[in-house]
Design a protein around this motif. Structure first.
Motif, PDB file in Angstrom:
ATOM      1  N   LYS A  10       0.854  -1.189   0.000  1.00 45.02           N
ATOM      2  CA  LYS A  10       0.000   0.000   0.000  1.00 45.02           C
ATOM      3  C   LYS A  10       0.887   1.236   0.000  1.00 45.02           C
ATOM      4  N   LYS A  11       0.394   2.301  -0.660  1.00 47.30           N
ATOM      5  CA  LYS A  11       1.049   3.603  -0.593  1.00 47.30           C
ATOM      6  C   LYS A  11       0.047   4.628  -0.086  1.00 47.30           C
ATOM      7  N   VAL A  12       0.505   5.463   0.854  1.00 40.23           N
ATOM      8  CA  VAL A  12      -0.287   6.591   1.340  1.00 40.23           C
ATOM      9  C   VAL A  12       0.581   7.822   1.131  1.00 40.23           C
ATOM     10  N   GLY A  13       0.229   8.611   0.133  1.00 35.67           N
ATOM     11  CA  GLY A  13       1.106   9.715  -0.253  1.00 35.67           C
ATOM     12  C   GLY A  13       2.428   9.134  -0.723  1.00 35.67           C
ATOM     13  N   ASN A  14       3.529   9.585  -0.119  1.00 36.83           N
ATOM     14  CA  ASN A  14       4.854   9.054  -0.453  1.00 36.83           C
ATOM     15  C   ASN A  14       5.270   7.887   0.426  1.00 36.83           C
ATOM     16  N   LEU A  15       4.445   7.545   1.403  1.00 35.05           N
ATOM     17  CA  LEU A  15       4.779   6.474   2.347  1.00 35.05           C
ATOM     18  C   LEU A  15       4.422   5.113   1.770  1.00 35.05           C
ATOM     19  N   GLU A  16       5.417   4.228   1.696  1.00 33.52           N
ATOM     20  CA  GLU A  16       5.172   2.843   1.287  1.00 33.52           C
ATOM     21  C   GLU A  16       4.964   2.000   2.543  1.00 33.52           C
ATOM     22  N   ILE A  17       3.872   1.247   2.581  1.00 36.29           N
ATOM     23  CA  ILE A  17       3.592   0.359   3.704  1.00 36.29           C
ATOM     24  C   ILE A  17       3.907  -1.047   3.221  1.00 36.29           C
ATOM     25  N   LYS A  18       4.748  -1.745   3.985  1.00 37.57           N
ATOM     26  CA  LYS A  18       5.350  -2.970   3.477  1.00 37.57           C
ATOM     27  C   LYS A  18       4.969  -4.206   4.281  1.00 37.57           C
ATOM     28  N   ALA A  19       5.252  -5.343   3.660  1.00 38.57           N
ATOM     29  CA  ALA A  19       5.074  -6.649   4.290  1.00 38.57           C
ATOM     30  C   ALA A  19       6.300  -7.488   3.989  1.00 38.57           C
ATOM     31  N   ASP A  20       6.780  -8.197   4.999  1.00 45.03           N
ATOM     32  CA  ASP A  20       7.836  -9.186   4.796  1.00 45.03           C
ATOM     33  C   ASP A  20       7.170 -10.543   4.645  1.00 45.03           C
ATOM     34  N   VAL A  21       7.568 -11.278   3.621  1.00 44.83           N
ATOM     35  CA  VAL A  21       7.037 -12.620   3.376  1.00 44.83           C
ATOM     36  C   VAL A  21       8.171 -13.616   3.571  1.00 44.83           C
ATOM     37  N   HIS A  22       7.987 -14.495   4.551  1.00 49.40           N
ATOM     38  CA  HIS A  22       8.950 -15.549   4.859  1.00 49.40           C
ATOM     39  C   HIS A  22       8.334 -16.866   4.411  1.00 49.40           C
ATOM     40  N   ARG A  23       9.096 -17.668   3.666  1.00 47.38           N
ATOM     41  CA  ARG A  23       8.566 -18.955   3.220  1.00 47.38           C
ATOM     42  C   ARG A  23       9.702 -19.914   2.904  1.00 47.38           C
ATOM     43  N   ALA A  24       9.325 -21.186   2.804  1.00 45.78           N
ATOM     44  CA  ALA A  24      10.301 -22.185   2.370  1.00 45.78           C
ATOM     45  C   ALA A  24      10.759 -21.831   0.962  1.00 45.78           C
ATOM     46  N   ASP A  25      12.000 -22.124   0.671  1.00 43.60           N
ATOM     47  CA  ASP A  25      12.567 -21.809  -0.636  1.00 43.60           C
ATOM     48  C   ASP A  25      12.208 -22.918  -1.632  1.00 43.60           C
ATOM     49  N   ASP A  26      10.916 -22.962  -1.963  1.00 42.81           N
ATOM     50  CA  ASP A  26      10.412 -23.948  -2.922  1.00 42.81           C
ATOM     51  C   ASP A  26       9.200 -23.352  -3.630  1.00 42.81           C
ATOM     52  N   ASN A  27       8.528 -24.127  -4.462  1.00 40.63           N
ATOM     53  CA  ASN A  27       7.353 -23.647  -5.187  1.00 40.63           C
ATOM     54  C   ASN A  27       6.051 -24.248  -4.686  1.00 40.63           C
ATOM     55  N   GLN A  28       6.080 -24.926  -3.559  1.00 37.40           N
ATOM     56  CA  GLN A  28       4.883 -25.559  -3.011  1.00 37.40           C
ATOM     57  C   GLN A  28       3.887 -24.500  -2.535  1.00 37.40           C
ATOM     58  N   THR A  29       2.605 -24.716  -2.832  1.00 36.59           N
ATOM     59  CA  THR A  29       1.561 -23.833  -2.332  1.00 36.59           C
ATOM     60  C   THR A  29       1.396 -24.086  -0.837  1.00 36.59           C
ATOM     61  N   ARG A  30       1.390 -23.024  -0.043  1.00 36.24           N
ATOM     62  CA  ARG A  30       1.380 -23.153   1.412  1.00 36.24           C
ATOM     63  C   ARG A  30       0.268 -22.313   2.041  1.00 36.24           C
ATOM     64  N   PRO A  31      -0.212 -22.747   3.218  1.00 31.78           N
ATOM     65  CA  PRO A  31      -1.136 -21.903   3.982  1.00 31.78           C
ATOM     66  C   PRO A  31      -0.370 -20.695   4.529  1.00 31.78           C
ATOM     67  N   VAL A  32      -1.104 -19.712   5.022  1.00 31.00           N
ATOM     68  CA  VAL A  32      -0.506 -18.442   5.441  1.00 31.00           C
ATOM     69  C   VAL A  32      -0.755 -18.179   6.920  1.00 31.00           C
ATOM     70  N   MET A  33       0.272 -17.662   7.598  1.00 24.10           N
ATOM     71  CA  MET A  33       0.087 -17.059   8.907  1.00 24.10           C
ATOM     72  C   MET A  33       0.482 -15.592   8.788  1.00 24.10           C
ATOM     73  N   VAL A  34      -0.444 -14.708   9.118  1.00 21.13           N
ATOM     74  CA  VAL A  34      -0.182 -13.266   9.139  1.00 21.13           C
ATOM     75  C   VAL A  34       0.242 -12.904  10.551  1.00 21.13           C
ATOM     76  N   TRP A  35       1.299 -12.110  10.681  1.00 14.91           N
ATOM     77  CA  TRP A  35       1.785 -11.644  11.977  1.00 14.91           C
ATOM     78  C   TRP A  35       1.670 -10.128  12.039  1.00 14.91           C
ATOM     79  N   PHE A  36       1.123  -9.627  13.172  1.00 14.00           N
ATOM     80  CA  PHE A  36       1.100  -8.192  13.452  1.00 14.00           C
ATOM     81  C   PHE A  36       1.984  -7.924  14.658  1.00 14.00           C
ATOM     82  N   HIS A  37       2.938  -7.003  14.507  1.00 12.71           N
ATOM     83  CA  HIS A  37       3.863  -6.682  15.593  1.00 12.71           C
ATOM     84  C   HIS A  37       3.164  -5.926  16.709  1.00 12.71           C
ATOM     85  N   GLY A  38       3.743  -6.029  17.884  1.00 11.22           N
ATOM     86  CA  GLY A  38       3.274  -5.277  19.037  1.00 11.22           C
ATOM     87  C   GLY A  38       3.929  -3.908  19.085  1.00 11.22           C
ATOM     88  N   GLY A  39       3.685  -3.207  20.194  1.00 11.18           N
ATOM     89  CA  GLY A  39       4.287  -1.890  20.385  1.00 11.18           C
ATOM     90  C   GLY A  39       3.281  -0.812  20.714  1.00 11.18           C
TER      91      GLY A  39
END
Length: 176
Positions: free
Chosen positions: A42-71
């Motif tokens: 997503k972009k809001v004005g000039n701000l890019e909002i990002k996501a890190d995607v961690h996965r096995a280094d393969d081509n297998q279709t996988r289920p997803v776990m979304v993580w939201f940081h605290g703070g």
């Protein structure tokens, strides 16, 4: 002799303990080779909002776990995913997506929730092609403010996630 833990260490210890209790086979799983890639969802004005995607280094279709940081919704970033939770979820065959969101007090809660909703929209629209995930199987987790956002995802994310696992998420932002 007592050892004091900082907030991040405590999150890791508690998340590791919970994942060990709930998913005992994960602690014995062989660690797969993994990769991480950062995307702008997503972009809001000039701000890019990002996501890190961690996965096995393969081509297998996988289920997803979304993580939201605290703070407390005022500090933190997508890199704040618990290392133990990340390792356990990757070993269990999940792809882990850790979303950033704009922070308070500059950003009010409705806009933070809009970032959450837009993250899920991006995940469902782009995730299958960008990083080969099955978006019919989405778990959501996070600690503290991330736990609160996990619960919010249960009624604001569309389509609704399959499972919610909040760690210390507060449920009443204006309560005592």
């Amino acid at each position: 002799m007592s050892t004091l833990l900082n907030r991040r260490q405590m999150l890791g210890v508690c998340a590791a303990g919970a994942s060990t209790l709930c998913l005992p086979s994960l602690t014995r799983a062989k660690q797969a080779k993994t990769k991480m890639k950062t995307f702008t969802f997503k972009k809001v004005g000039n701000l890019e909002i990002k996501a890190d995607v961690h996965r096995a280094d393969d081509n297998q279709t996988r289920p997803v776990m979304v993580w939201f940081h605290g703070g407390a919704l005022i500090v933190g970033h997508r890199g704040g995913v618990s290392g133990r939770v990340l390792k356990d979820m990757l070993n269990a065959g999940y792809t882990v997506v850790s979303f950033d969101y704009r922070l308070a007090p500059e950003t009010k809660l409705p806009e933070i929730i809009a970032d959450l909703e837009d993250g899920f929209t991006w995940l469902h629209e782009k995730g299958p092609d960008l990083f080969n995930v099955d978006t019919s199987k989405v778990a959501v987790s996070g600690g503290s403010a991330g736990g609160c956002l996990t619960m919010i995802a249960g009624y604001r994310a569309q389509p609704r996630p399959t499972v919610l696992v909040p760690f210390w998420g507060y449920g009443d932002l204006i309560g005592d």
